[in-house]
Write an enzyme that holds these catalytic residues in place. Structure first.
Site, PDB file in Angstrom:
ATOM      1  N   LYS A 430       0.835  -1.204   0.000  1.00 17.60           N
ATOM      2  CA  LYS A 430       0.000   0.000   0.000  1.00 17.60           C
ATOM      3  C   LYS A 430       0.872   1.256   0.000  1.00 17.60           C
ATOM      4  O   LYS A 430       2.059   1.191   0.339  1.00 17.60           O
ATOM      5  CB  LYS A 430      -0.889  -0.022   1.239  1.00 17.60           C
ATOM      6  N   TYR A 655      15.145  31.943   6.435  1.00 15.53           N
ATOM      7  CA  TYR A 655      13.878  32.607   6.767  1.00 15.53           C
ATOM      8  C   TYR A 655      13.736  32.823   8.260  1.00 15.53           C
ATOM      9  O   TYR A 655      14.103  31.964   9.052  1.00 15.53           O
ATOM     10  CB  TYR A 655      12.697  31.729   6.327  1.00 15.53           C
ATOM     11  N   MET A 704      11.624  25.162   1.924  1.00 17.56           N
ATOM     12  CA  MET A 704      10.832  24.204   1.151  1.00 17.56           C
ATOM     13  C   MET A 704      11.730  23.256   0.341  1.00 17.56           C
ATOM     14  O   MET A 704      11.502  22.062   0.303  1.00 17.56           O
ATOM     15  CB  MET A 704       9.879  24.940   0.210  1.00 17.56           C
TER      16      MET A 704
HETATM   17  C1  PLP Z   1      -0.284  -2.272   6.718  1.00 17.52           C
HETATM   18  C2  PLP Z   1      -0.888  -3.520   7.118  1.00 17.52           C
HETATM   19  C3  PLP Z   1      -0.091  -4.660   7.344  1.00 17.52           C
HETATM   20  C4  PLP Z   1       1.413  -4.631   7.359  1.00 17.52           C
HETATM   21  O1  PLP Z   1       1.813  -4.064   8.585  1.00 17.52           O
HETATM   22  P1  PLP Z   1       3.335  -3.908   9.012  1.00 17.52           P
HETATM   23  O2  PLP Z   1       3.277  -3.435  10.400  1.00 17.52           O
HETATM   24  O3  PLP Z   1       3.937  -2.916   8.107  1.00 17.52           O
HETATM   25  O4  PLP Z   1       3.944  -5.249   8.863  1.00 17.52           O
HETATM   26  C5  PLP Z   1      -0.719  -5.852   7.593  1.00 17.52           C
HETATM   27  N1  PLP Z   1      -2.076  -5.931   7.635  1.00 17.52           N
HETATM   28  C6  PLP Z   1      -2.862  -4.861   7.460  1.00 17.52           C
HETATM   29  C7  PLP Z   1      -4.331  -5.025   7.535  1.00 17.52           C
HETATM   30  C8  PLP Z   1      -2.293  -3.613   7.216  1.00 17.52           C
HETATM   31  O5  PLP Z   1      -3.066  -2.545   7.078  1.00 17.52           O
END
Ligand code: PLP
Length: 759
Positions: A430, A655, A704
């Site tokens: 993801k 800045y 930035m």
């Molecule tokens: C992101 C996620 C994982 C992986 O988690 P990690 O802590 O990065 O290993 C596993 N299961 C679900 C449902 C997640 O959202």
């Protein structure tokens, strides 16, 4: 390689039956027809590898081979000598053993679970001015690789370094017989033993069989009891023994120490070693892969023009489906005619779509115009190609993150080795694989054989499909308006309530689909998304009475797995076990169950892995227990200096003028700012970077696109590399400076920062 054996002698050595006798003499041994690049007389061994080598006998004949060692019937013209044996690999190993025994110089063997290639290469580098060393090519350490390595020995050498690896019990005896090492290096087996071994003790003992007859075996002090138990004659050392160099600063302290120790034993002076250690080679068998201009994928291997390394690069390029069209660009100017021919015929055997030979930094027009292809650049270390490749970079922005895919594979292997047998691995990709980029990591995962991918949202899944990912993909969070895309792109939705379940089934009915794979998410304590255990009766009743949906898996998610107090996690696992029992009663087909994330898999992998684990951060080496579990950090973040200035007392920086100079100060302006993910709360000394051996605090406010740091005591100039995260500032330290966790650091590095993948 120069065997100098007659066909008859070969038959005698391998104890084979001569099916057809033709006089002849052979010099080289061939087990892959693509290796045939000269007209030196060769003997072809038809191995039963991934592919049956007997199919290639005719091709070997066509390329000039006239002597064959086979284990099956083959049809070949009459002018060939055919030798039949039980097992062709065994026969090849026997030849290797025979060959090795022609030489009486020292043979040093390296084994253990970790760092073999590194130690081999470094030791070679440290002693090469004193010995004529022959060493295993790349990581040639398997049953076949060791044999090939030994065949490289010639009378011109006077020292051999051979790497040996095992993955099953009882494999070492064969390797030991072949190598009969006089010296040994044992790197240890780490905390984890491999799947195929019953215990760490067994894993150790199997490795140590290699040194049964060795005069001396070198190891670190921590292996003392293991070596004593196996009655190995050992010389031990400790990391502290090299205080002057302080190898403990390096993540490879153990390997460096061992290499130094062996080199001292072999007579290299300490002063010479301390000098050499400054320029230890970076292991050269790594490829840099990045997204280039015009949607090209660039594979940069301009480190050497070694034929083995070239073959490895070609293997990678041609076995990957990241781009369909393959283009090869070579610089051969430093090679003699024979090597040139070998290389050209190797490249031609892969049949690239286009092929360029470069002589200087001018880019042929046809090369410049390529779009959507993969381009392999290969040339010697000092080749103009190195500069030329830069012009193919997508982003000229001199800030980049590097991902070490070897570390990624190492981490997955290590976590997997600790799971219950037959547990599948899903990797969560993801948020562009935790910020590492859209598709490179998923392609790599597909190539190394993970079972499943997971994404958070449908769009992430469609991107993966559009870029050629074929693995099953679980989508965690699906919306009704995404159902069209879900089925169109063969994505597998997670369903977390009745409303969505019913809506998805209606979608399937409308599309005329049946037995469509979905996943069910259950709450056990995260309180984010999912069915509750009390929904079970209604849910199961609904699912039992339809054919459109097929439940592929049922899962839950841990909320507190990194807590050293594991009570909450254990309770979640118990609740999940109860859900599993209820679900299993209902379905006649197999449903997969999974609850562990990376942190969970590290801690409960041996008892609660169920059918699958879902890994994320652990793949990149950043769990809370990463160090003790020897997971390797996979990410480095670098930038460069654009300008250096000296400021006088009373002047201010940046800045808001939040930094006022008291005493004269030298500052460097870096090509990184909060828009890149180097956030503004690192301003005024909170954040540090590492330049040429020194930590340098941020002065003034982070801008930035730029940041100023104090380099008063640092020897540096414009263009120098700056470490943001790496060997000296690790992910944990950087996250702490930012007041966040590695997950957020990884995912907040802006898209404009170039991504480079090292293989
Ligand atoms: C992101 C996620 C994982 C992986 O988690 P990690 O802590 O990065 O290993 C596993 N299961 C679900 C449902 C997640 O959202």
């Amino acid at each position: 390689m120069k065997l100098g054996l007659t066909n008859k002698e070969i038959a005698t050595i391998v104890d084979g039956e001569i099916l057809r006798d033709v006089n002849g003499k052979v010099d080289i041994l061939i087990y892959d027809t693509r290796m045939i690049t000269s007209n030196r007389a060769g003997v072809f061994f038809a191995l039963q590898n991934k592919r049956n080598g007997h199919i290639f006998c005719q091709r070997a004949y066509d390329k000039g081979v006239r002597c064959f060692v086979v284990s099956e019937e083959v049809e070949l013209p009459n002018d060939t000598c055919i030798i039949k044996v039980e097992d062709t690999l065994c026969a090849l190993q026997t030849i290797a053993k025979y060959h090795r025994n022609q030489f009486s110089y020292p043979v040093l063997a390296v084994t253990g679970s970790l760092g073999k290639t590194m130690i081999k290469e470094w030791l070679y580098f440290l002693i090469k001015d004193h010995y004529k060393v022959v060493r295993s090519p790349k990581s040639y350490n398997s049953q076949l690789g060791v044999a090939i390595s030994l065949l490289e020995m010639t009378e011109k050498h006077d020292f051999a370094i051979i790497e040996a690896d095992i993955s099953h019990p009882d494999e070492m005896t064969k390797l030991e017989e072949m190598i009969s090492p006089t010296l040994g290096v044992f790197t240890g087996v780490g905390k984890n033993y491999e799947d195929n071994f019953e215990s760490k003790k067994q894993h150790n003992a199997e490795h140590l069989k290699l040194f049964k007859h060795a005069n001396i075996t070198f190891a670190l002090n921590e292996e003392y009891s293991t070596l004593r138990r196996s009655k190995i004659n050992a010389e031990l050392t400790e990391i502290e023994a090299w205080d002057e160099f302080r190898p403990s600063d390096s993540p490879f302290a153990k390997n460096i120490t061992l290499a130094l120790f062996v080199a001292t034993f072999l007579g290299v002076s300490k002063s010479e070693l301390l000098e050499k250690i400054k320029s230890l080679p970076k292991l050269s068998d790594r490829l840099e892969v990045f997204e280039g201009q015009n949607d090209n994928l660039i594979i940069n291997d301009t480190y050497n023009i070694d034929i083995d390394a070239l073959e490895q690069s070609l293997e990678y390029q041609f076995s990957s489906d990241e781009r369909q069209k393959k283009v090869v660009v070579l610089d051969l100017s430093s090679l003699n005619t024979e090597r040139k021919e070998q290389i050209l015929s190797l490249v031609e055997s892969y049949k690239p779509d286009e092929f360029f030979i470069i002589k200087d930094t001018t880019i042929p027009k046809e090369l410049k115009e390529l779009k959507g292809v993969s381009i392999l650049f290969k040339g010697p270390y000092d080749s103009p190609l190195k500069e030329l490749v830069k012009q193919f970079k997508n982003r000229k922005h001199e800030t980049w993150v590097e991902f070490d895919l070897k570390a990624v594979k190492h981490n997955i292997d290590l976590i997997q080795a600790k799971l219950q047998p037959n547990t599948q691995v899903l990797v969560m990709v993801k948020a562009s694989s935790y910020g590492t980029g859209d598709v490179n990591i998923p392609h790599f995962l597909q190539q190394i054989g993970v079972d499943y991918l997971g994404v958070a949202y449908t769009d992430e899944g469609t991107t993966l499909r559009e870029k050629g990912i074929q693995l099953p993909i679980l989508v965690m969070n699906t919306e009704q308006n995404a159902f069209d895309d879900i089925t169109k792109f063969c994505l597998e939705p997670s369903i977390f309530d009745m409303k969505n379940l019913i809506a998805f089934r209606e979608h399937l009915l409308k599309e005329g689909l049946s037995e469509y794979p979905i996943h069910l998410t259950f709450e056990t304590g995260m309180n984010r998304l999912g069915f509750d255990a009390e929904d079970l009766p209604e849910l199961l009743e609904y699912l039992r009475n339809q054919q459109e949906i097929k439940v592929k898996s049922v899962y839950s998610h841990l909320a507190d797995a990194d807590n050293t107090d594991s009570a909450y996690t254990e309770n979640q696992i118990q609740q999940f076990q109860n859900i599993k029992e209820a679900v299993e009663k209902v379905f006649s087909y197999r449903v997969l169950f999974h609850i562990l994330n990376s942190e969970g898999a590290s801690k409960f992998g041996d008892t609660a892995s169920f059918d699958m684990v879902r890994l994320g951060i652990g793949v990149f080496g950043y769990t809370s227990t990463a160090k003790e579990n020897v997971l390797l950090p996979s990410m480095k973040w670098k930038t460069t200096i654009s300008q250096i200035k000296t400021l006088k007392a009373g002047e201010t920086v940046g800045y808001g003028r939040s930094y006022k100079v008291d005493n004269e100060i030298k500052i460097a302006t870096l090509r990184i700012g909060y828009a890149d993910g180097f956030r503004r709360n690192l301003s005024n000394g909170v954040g540090k970077v590492f330049i040429n051996g020194k930590h340098c605090p941020v002065v003034g406010n982070v801008c930035m696109d730029m940041t100023m740091v104090d380099v008063s005591n640092v020897d540096c100039e414009a263009g120098d590399e700056v470490e943001i995260i790496g060997d000296h500032i690790d992910m944990e330290t950087f996250s702490k400076h930012l007041g966040t966790i590695p997950y957020e650091v990884m995912t907040s590095i802006n898209k404009r920062v170039a991504r480079i993948y090292l293989r």
